[in-house]
Motif scaffolding. Structure first.
Motif, short mmCIF file in Angstrom:
data_model
loop_
_atom_site.label_atom_id
_atom_site.label_comp_id
_atom_site.label_asym_id
_atom_site.label_seq_id
_atom_site.Cartn_x
_atom_site.Cartn_y
_atom_site.Cartn_z
N ILE A 63 5.19 -0.10 -10.88
CA ILE A 63 4.20 -1.12 -11.26
C ILE A 63 3.44 -1.65 -10.05
CG2 ILE A 63 3.88 -3.42 -12.26
CD1 ILE A 63 6.30 -2.88 -14.04
N GLY A 64 4.17 -2.00 -9.00
CA GLY A 64 3.59 -2.72 -7.87
C GLY A 64 2.58 -1.92 -7.06
N ILE A 65 2.89 -0.66 -6.74
CA ILE A 65 1.99 0.12 -5.89
C ILE A 65 0.69 0.48 -6.60
CG2 ILE A 65 1.74 2.29 -4.63
CD1 ILE A 65 4.64 2.09 -3.83
N PRO A 66 0.74 1.08 -7.80
CA PRO A 66 -0.54 1.37 -8.48
C PRO A 66 -1.36 0.11 -8.76
CG PRO A 66 1.25 2.58 -9.51
CD PRO A 66 1.88 1.60 -8.58
N LEU A 67 -0.69 -0.98 -9.14
CA LEU A 67 -1.43 -2.21 -9.42
C LEU A 67 -2.06 -2.76 -8.13
CD1 LEU A 67 -2.29 -4.40 -11.40
CD2 LEU A 67 -0.08 -5.55 -10.99
N GLY A 68 -1.31 -2.67 -7.03
CA GLY A 68 -1.86 -3.12 -5.74
C GLY A 68 -3.07 -2.32 -5.34
N VAL A 69 -3.00 -1.00 -5.54
CA VAL A 69 -4.16 -0.14 -5.23
C VAL A 69 -5.34 -0.50 -6.12
CG1 VAL A 69 -5.02 2.23 -5.28
CG2 VAL A 69 -2.73 1.76 -4.39
N LEU A 70 -5.08 -0.69 -7.41
CA LEU A 70 -6.15 -1.01 -8.36
C LEU A 70 -6.86 -2.30 -7.97
CD1 LEU A 70 -7.52 -0.22 -11.05
CD2 LEU A 70 -5.83 -1.67 -12.21
N LEU A 71 -6.10 -3.28 -7.47
CA LEU A 71 -6.68 -4.58 -7.13
C LEU A 71 -7.50 -4.55 -5.84
CD1 LEU A 71 -3.74 -6.96 -8.10
CD2 LEU A 71 -5.87 -6.54 -9.35
N SER A 118 -7.39 -10.10 -8.16
CA SER A 118 -6.22 -10.03 -7.29
C SER A 118 -5.57 -11.39 -7.07
CB SER A 118 -6.59 -9.40 -5.95
OG SER A 118 -7.56 -10.18 -5.27
N GLY A 119 -6.39 -12.42 -6.89
CA GLY A 119 -5.84 -13.76 -6.66
C GLY A 119 -5.03 -14.25 -7.84
N ALA A 120 -5.55 -14.06 -9.05
CA ALA A 120 -4.85 -14.52 -10.25
C ALA A 120 -3.55 -13.75 -10.46
CB ALA A 120 -5.76 -14.37 -11.47
N ILE A 121 -3.58 -12.43 -10.26
CA ILE A 121 -2.38 -11.61 -10.48
C ILE A 121 -1.32 -11.91 -9.42
CG2 ILE A 121 -1.50 -9.25 -10.49
CD1 ILE A 121 -4.07 -8.40 -11.84
N LEU A 122 -1.74 -12.12 -8.18
CA LEU A 122 -0.78 -12.50 -7.13
C LEU A 122 -0.16 -13.86 -7.43
CD1 LEU A 122 -2.54 -11.33 -3.84
CD2 LEU A 122 -0.43 -10.43 -4.83
N ALA A 123 -0.95 -14.75 -8.00
CA ALA A 123 -0.42 -16.07 -8.36
C ALA A 123 0.66 -15.94 -9.44
CB ALA A 123 -1.54 -16.98 -8.85
N VAL A 151 6.00 -6.08 -2.74
CA VAL A 151 5.40 -4.74 -2.85
C VAL A 151 3.92 -4.84 -3.21
CG1 VAL A 151 5.47 -2.57 -4.13
CG2 VAL A 151 7.60 -3.70 -3.50
N LEU A 152 3.61 -5.68 -4.18
CA LEU A 152 2.23 -5.85 -4.61
C LEU A 152 1.36 -6.41 -3.49
CD1 LEU A 152 0.15 -5.81 -6.92
CD2 LEU A 152 0.97 -8.07 -7.60
N ARG A 153 1.84 -7.46 -2.86
CA ARG A 153 1.06 -8.11 -1.80
C ARG A 153 0.87 -7.20 -0.59
NH1 ARG A 153 3.83 -13.35 -0.15
NH2 ARG A 153 5.34 -11.83 0.64
N ASN A 154 1.93 -6.51 -0.16
CA ASN A 154 1.81 -5.65 1.01
C ASN A 154 0.96 -4.42 0.74
OD1 ASN A 154 3.75 -7.49 2.04
ND2 ASN A 154 4.49 -5.91 3.43
N THR A 155 0.94 -3.95 -0.50
CA THR A 155 0.05 -2.83 -0.84
C THR A 155 -1.40 -3.26 -0.69
OG1 THR A 155 1.68 -1.90 -2.39
CG2 THR A 155 -0.61 -1.20 -2.63
N ILE A 156 -1.72 -4.43 -1.20
CA ILE A 156 -3.09 -4.95 -1.09
C ILE A 156 -3.46 -5.20 0.37
CG2 ILE A 156 -4.60 -6.89 -1.67
CD1 ILE A 156 -3.04 -7.18 -4.28
N ILE A 157 -2.58 -5.87 1.09
CA ILE A 157 -2.86 -6.18 2.50
C ILE A 157 -2.99 -4.90 3.32
CG2 ILE A 157 -1.91 -7.22 4.59
CD1 ILE A 157 -0.64 -9.36 2.83
N GLY A 158 -2.11 -3.94 3.08
CA GLY A 158 -2.14 -2.69 3.85
C GLY A 158 -3.44 -1.93 3.67
#
Length: 254
Positions: free
Chosen positions: A77-85, A94-99, A139-146
């Motif tokens: 869930i986390g990696i594909p969603l992070g890439v999508l965002l 991204s802000g709402a989902i991270l919240a 996982v979600l946050r670091n995927t987006i940041i990376g």
């Protein structure tokens, strides 16, 4: 001059691998000391029954199952969603989902487990769902940041060479984002190992049963044994994560 540069580039890798050797040695020594103590300590019949090696192995297997099942779901869930965002119009969400993901980690872990158990039933599935909600944020946050930290000049250079958006993502952005993403995965793994102890409150097993038994029956040796085993398991999985992080890191970033 070439030899000097080569030696300089190899040194950090050798140092990192040397550091990786220390952790498993310490874990093994502590585990051996625990086994020796378990076989020689003056335990009461209740303590001896609770700390039966066969039961400890069974509880460890349950703990690993909860941890690994949760990890797989978190990654799926986390990696594909992070890439999508990080793609086009989805960036705004991204802000709402991270919240929302932050709510899962900010909530008391015990309360989250019990609340989901009341909804999904007192079983391992409820524990896994709770663990996923608790550990998906790193996982979600670091995927987006990376991905967002990748130099945009490299992205534009790839597009200028005629690469498609998918090619740029898989050949440029994701490889450069790997170190940050792996750090998030490693953090999630350690969180999952510790939090999996709470699964015992809803009858899902795991090494947390030793802790609750020690507290309920006033058996300090059982309590400390459970805490020690969970700590050793967390350190072991953290070590595996460090190995993967070292091996998977792109050679130019080592």
């Amino acid at each position: 001059m070439t030899d000097v540069v080569a030696a300089g580039t190899d040194r950090p890798t050798r140092v990192s691998w040397r550091g990786l050797v220390v952790q498993p040695v310490v874990i093994l020594l502590v585990l051996v000391a625990f086994v020796v103590w378990l076989n020689t300590a003056d335990l009461t019949p209740t303590e001896r029954t609770t700390l039966n090696p066969a039961d400890i192995l069974a509880l460890t297997g349950q703990h690993l199952y909860l941890t690994l099942a949760s990890t797989v779901i978190v990654l799926v869930i986390g990696i594909p969603l992070g890439v999508l965002l990080t793609r086009g119009p989805f960036r705004r969400a991204s802000g709402a989902i991270l919240a929302v993901a932050n709510v899962g980690q900010a909530a008391p872990a015990v309360g989250l487990v019990v609340l989901l158990a009341a909804w999904l039933g007192f079983n391992s599935w409820a524990a896994i769902v709770a663990l996923v909600l608790y550990a998906i944020l790193p996982v979600l946050r670091n995927t987006i940041i990376g991905i967002e930290s990748v130099d945009q000049r490299l992205v534009e250079a790839g597009r200028g060479m005629g690469m498609s958006a998918a090619s740029v993502l898989f050949k440029v952005e994701l490889p450069l984002a790997v170190p940050v993403m792996l750090a998030g995965i490693r953090t999630a793994l350690v969180l999952l190992v510790g939090s999996a102890a709470l699964a015992t409150f809803i009858g899902a097993g795991g090494l947390g049963l030793l802790i609750t038994t020690g507290v309920n029956l006033f058996l300090p040796k059982v309590l400390v044994s459970g805490a020690l085993l969970i700590a050793l398991l967390a350190l072991s999985i953290d070590w595996v994560g460090r190995i993967v992080e070292t091996v998977a890191r792109p050679k130019g970033l080592r």
